[in-house]
Design a protein around this motif. Sequence first.
Motif, PDB file in Angstrom:
ATOM      1  N   GLY A 142       0.826  -1.208   0.000  1.00 47.59           N
ATOM      2  CA  GLY A 142       0.000   0.000   0.000  1.00 47.59           C
ATOM      3  C   GLY A 142       0.855   1.250   0.000  1.00 47.59           C
ATOM      4  N   GLY A 143       1.930   1.229   0.783  1.00 49.38           N
ATOM      5  CA  GLY A 143       2.820   2.386   0.856  1.00 49.38           C
ATOM      6  C   GLY A 143       3.439   2.704  -0.492  1.00 49.38           C
ATOM      7  N   VAL A 144       3.898   1.661  -1.183  1.00 48.95           N
ATOM      8  CA  VAL A 144       4.513   1.869  -2.504  1.00 48.95           C
ATOM      9  C   VAL A 144       3.486   2.463  -3.465  1.00 48.95           C
ATOM     10  N   LEU A 145       2.296   1.875  -3.469  1.00 47.48           N
ATOM     11  CA  LEU A 145       1.264   2.340  -4.394  1.00 47.48           C
ATOM     12  C   LEU A 145       0.855   3.781  -4.072  1.00 47.48           C
ATOM     13  N   TYR A 146       0.777   4.079  -2.789  1.00 50.69           N
ATOM     14  CA  TYR A 146       0.425   5.435  -2.361  1.00 50.69           C
ATOM     15  C   TYR A 146       1.481   6.426  -2.857  1.00 50.69           C
ATOM     16  N   GLY A 147       2.772   6.041  -2.669  1.00 48.45           N
ATOM     17  CA  GLY A 147       3.862   6.892  -3.129  1.00 48.45           C
ATOM     18  C   GLY A 147       3.765   7.185  -4.621  1.00 48.45           C
ATOM     19  N   MET A 148       3.365   6.164  -5.381  1.00 51.89           N
ATOM     20  CA  MET A 148       3.272   6.355  -6.830  1.00 51.89           C
ATOM     21  C   MET A 148       2.205   7.372  -7.200  1.00 51.89           C
ATOM     22  N   ASN A 149       1.117   7.399  -6.441  1.00 49.00           N
ATOM     23  CA  ASN A 149       0.016   8.290  -6.795  1.00 49.00           C
ATOM     24  C   ASN A 149       0.121   9.676  -6.173  1.00 49.00           C
ATOM     25  N   TYR A 150       0.852   9.752  -5.050  1.00 48.52           N
ATOM     26  CA  TYR A 150       0.987  11.051  -4.387  1.00 48.52           C
ATOM     27  C   TYR A 150       2.469  11.320  -4.299  1.00 48.52           C
ATOM     28  N   PRO A 151       3.002  12.067  -5.222  1.00 52.09           N
ATOM     29  CA  PRO A 151       4.426  11.985  -5.549  1.00 52.09           C
ATOM     30  C   PRO A 151       5.400  12.228  -4.407  1.00 52.09           C
ATOM     31  N   SER A 152       4.995  12.774  -3.256  1.00 51.19           N
ATOM     32  CA  SER A 152       6.020  12.937  -2.236  1.00 51.19           C
ATOM     33  C   SER A 152       5.696  12.109  -0.996  1.00 51.19           C
ATOM     34  N   ILE A 153       6.759  11.690  -0.300  1.00 52.08           N
ATOM     35  CA  ILE A 153       6.570  10.870   0.897  1.00 52.08           C
ATOM     36  C   ILE A 153       7.320  11.516   2.054  1.00 52.08           C
ATOM     37  N   GLU A 154       6.798  11.314   3.276  1.00 53.39           N
ATOM     38  CA  GLU A 154       7.483  11.823   4.464  1.00 53.39           C
ATOM     39  C   GLU A 154       7.117  10.925   5.648  1.00 53.39           C
ATOM     40  N   PRO A 155       7.885  11.010   6.750  1.00 52.32           N
ATOM     41  CA  PRO A 155       7.709  10.032   7.833  1.00 52.32           C
ATOM     42  C   PRO A 155       6.337  10.033   8.498  1.00 52.32           C
ATOM     43  N   LEU A 156       5.602  11.137   8.405  1.00 54.81           N
ATOM     44  CA  LEU A 156       4.295  11.153   9.042  1.00 54.81           C
ATOM     45  C   LEU A 156       3.175  10.825   8.066  1.00 54.81           C
TER      46      LEU A 156
END
Lengths: 262, 301, 332
Positions: free
Chosen positions: B212-226
């Motif tokens: 889920g995290g990977v897929l989320y990252g793909m759709n929402y281009p930035s990631i952060e610890p929170l």
Amino acid sequence: MSATGLQLNKVTIRFGGLTAVSEVSATVRPGELAGLIGPNGAGKTTVFNLITGVYSPTEGAIEFAGRAITGLRPFEITARGIARTFQNIRLFGSLTVFDNVRVAFHLHLRQGPGQSLSRGPTFHHEERELTERTRELLEIFKLDRVRDEPARSLPYGDQRRLEIVRALATQPELLLLDEPAAGMNPAEKVELMKLIQFIQERYKLAILLVEHDMKVVMGICQRIHVLEYGRKIAEGTPAQVRENPAVIAAYLGYDPENGPTK
Amino acid sequence: MTELLQQVINGLSLGAIYALIALGYTMVYGVLRFINFAHSDVFMLGAFTAFYSSRAMGRWGFASGGFLGGLLVLVISMAACAAVGILIERLAYRPLRKRSTLTVLITAIGVSLLLQNGGQMVFGVNPKAFPNIFPSQTFKLGGLVINSNQLVVLGVALALLTALHWIVQRTRIGTAMRAVSFNATAASLVGIDTNRIISFTFGLGSALAGAGGVLYGMNYPSIEPLMGNSPGLKAFIAAVLGGIGSLPGAALGGMVLGFVETGVSGTRWSTYRDAVAFAILIGILLFRPAGLLGRNRIEKV
Amino acid sequence: MPSWLNRSQLVLVAALLAAGLAQFFSNHLDSYVLSVAMGVGINIVLASSLNLINGFTGQFSLGHAGFMAVGAYTSAVLTGKLAAQLNPIFGGHVYLLFPFALVVGGLVAAVAGGLVGAPSLRLKGDYLAIVTLGFGEIIKVIFQNVEYVGGAKGLNAIPDYSNLFWVFGTTAITVYTVWALLNSTYGRGFLAVADDEISAEAMGLNTTRYKMVAFVVGAFFAGIAGGLFAHLNNYINPSGFDFNKSIEIVVMVILGGMGRHTGVILSAILLTVLTELLRQFGDYRMVIYSLLLIVLMILRPQGLMVWPFKNPLWFYLKAYWPFRMLARRPTS
């Protein structure tokens, strides 16, 4: 209590597809010492939970002292004069023995949060009075020596006794005891029988007893109701129940050693 | 009409991600009867594993961005998350097996905070741009805009759901899982090693969260610890909505939540979309606590 | 000694006098020390009031910061935006306006507590925790969207009315209230509800009402603490009252031992002072908090501040496998 006492009128409860108690009718008269027996899983504790409002019946009605108590919340039913103990002891484990009993005077309190804060003379008067009454109860039931121990640290027998004392502190007219003799040895059971009779005489209340031990039930109950598979199969004096073929059949199929054949 | 169809597509891909996370909540609740607060942070770790592994692969000349490379990144993230999930259970939850729910709950909150704040120290506080791990292309169909990533999300989610269904229903360990979730004591009496099953459940749920995290990252281009907080809560709500403990319920709840959120986002109430999700949670807990597909539990007295 | 005051109330009066006295001499104190001291007082109020809910009544709430926010915003609006209208009523006397604003803030927070509590107190354990967390977040989102109070940017230029007297006066009243509420036959009911709800109902206790009282009283004092906080920092914004703030208070309660008066007060003091001392390690603070939570739950769930320290650490360490090996008795 008025002359009517407790009346169950065709009480039924279903959990999903399972009918745990089916059309059970019974009466416990004021001042009577009645027993509720039946093989494991017959629905005895469920009947208790129905009377005390833990569950609401799917069908049927329950009356106490001439007023319907069906669907009331447990504390409201206790306020009407029905107190209980639990099969698997449910004391307030972290509270002291003293506080366990003291809390149960709740229904008769004049104080509330306001008085706890203002701590006026009436508050102190009431606290002194309750301390005295609690002490007295603990003395009668020989628990005064452990009054400051947390309830969970008591030996098993004392815990059972404390649960009864706590129920008495609500000043009931009907006391429901759920397997009070469970886990006791024969000597303790004799003590318990004396205790129950003592309570009934001293506090002039009706007692309904769920019990596995036939000696206890037959020994002290004036009237016995028998459940099997959630239905009532018999009712009568100990002698009548002992002779009842349906009861014998129910028990022989279950546990011949404790059966009613003497 | 196009507008509506666009929303349906967006809702589906968001809902699929929620469903993947919700499954982990529901499975753990099934076997251990508690809410694993740290689950949403395992989801975050999934995204970060993908971020770093795709970078490392790039450095070794194994360019991600191709379809196979993307799959490899996905598998690595899932494996890493499974390991983390098992480790968390082992270190933090197992010593508490016989303790009160409150103790376990507080521990779970602690683990969650640890992962978040530890993550901030290790990964840094600033959002990172998530790389294109799959080939990305945008299709236009009439007025519809579909990103290939959304299709990948749907495809991967569907494949994982099918795999999960197969594991739970058809394999020995899946049967054991269902047995533990039905009655842990009875399961251990018939010789099921409950600890092993619990570990496996954690691993499985965490792997799904990682995906889920990977897929989320793909759709929402930035990631952060929170980043786990909000989707984690939504997924939890999805699990409760579907009926906690029920796998089809979690999938259904995830979809519903995805649609509701995309629906609300399109209106002027979009800033309230988290509040709406919580309102759903509160409503369901009050009026149908067993959820849409769950069963009521009766407390024994 | 006047007959209408009993011993505990005398202590309260003495504490209030002491707070006044401290205020009187406060200009000799360093302003930094002063602000830390007030921070300690506010945290005691927060931790004690949460202890009433989470500890004594056993209803695990994660939304305390939300109630704090309600009180902070309400009182800040009263002393700021509405000061022009209110001042004439109080004749321009701050020492009348400020307590009025604090109490109104507390009352509004109490109403919020009642509104949150009424539906959610039917839930237990995990569910109650997550629903209160949700309510806390909703409160935050609402403030973020109300332009009148500055939206996400927050409110600034709040007058600095908080001083030692107001802060420690409130602290004394809070501690007295929680103590007095618990130390009565009525108050033992809170503990009974925490121990066993079904059995408490069977003894005639209206458990819902008990939980409501705890929730409303707890929220009331959280609201007042919020007001003090706002008028100490002169600035508030919605994200200052987020989940992490709630967790901070929860940690104080857990560290002190849930349902312990003194332990929770001590841990509120300790954690506030430690936070100040470790300010340069600010980034690590939440990491330490979270580790503390985990380790405490596994090794010492009854809290650190609980006297007597009956069990040596070893007793708990044995639960872990590397130590279990060591603890195993050699078999011959």
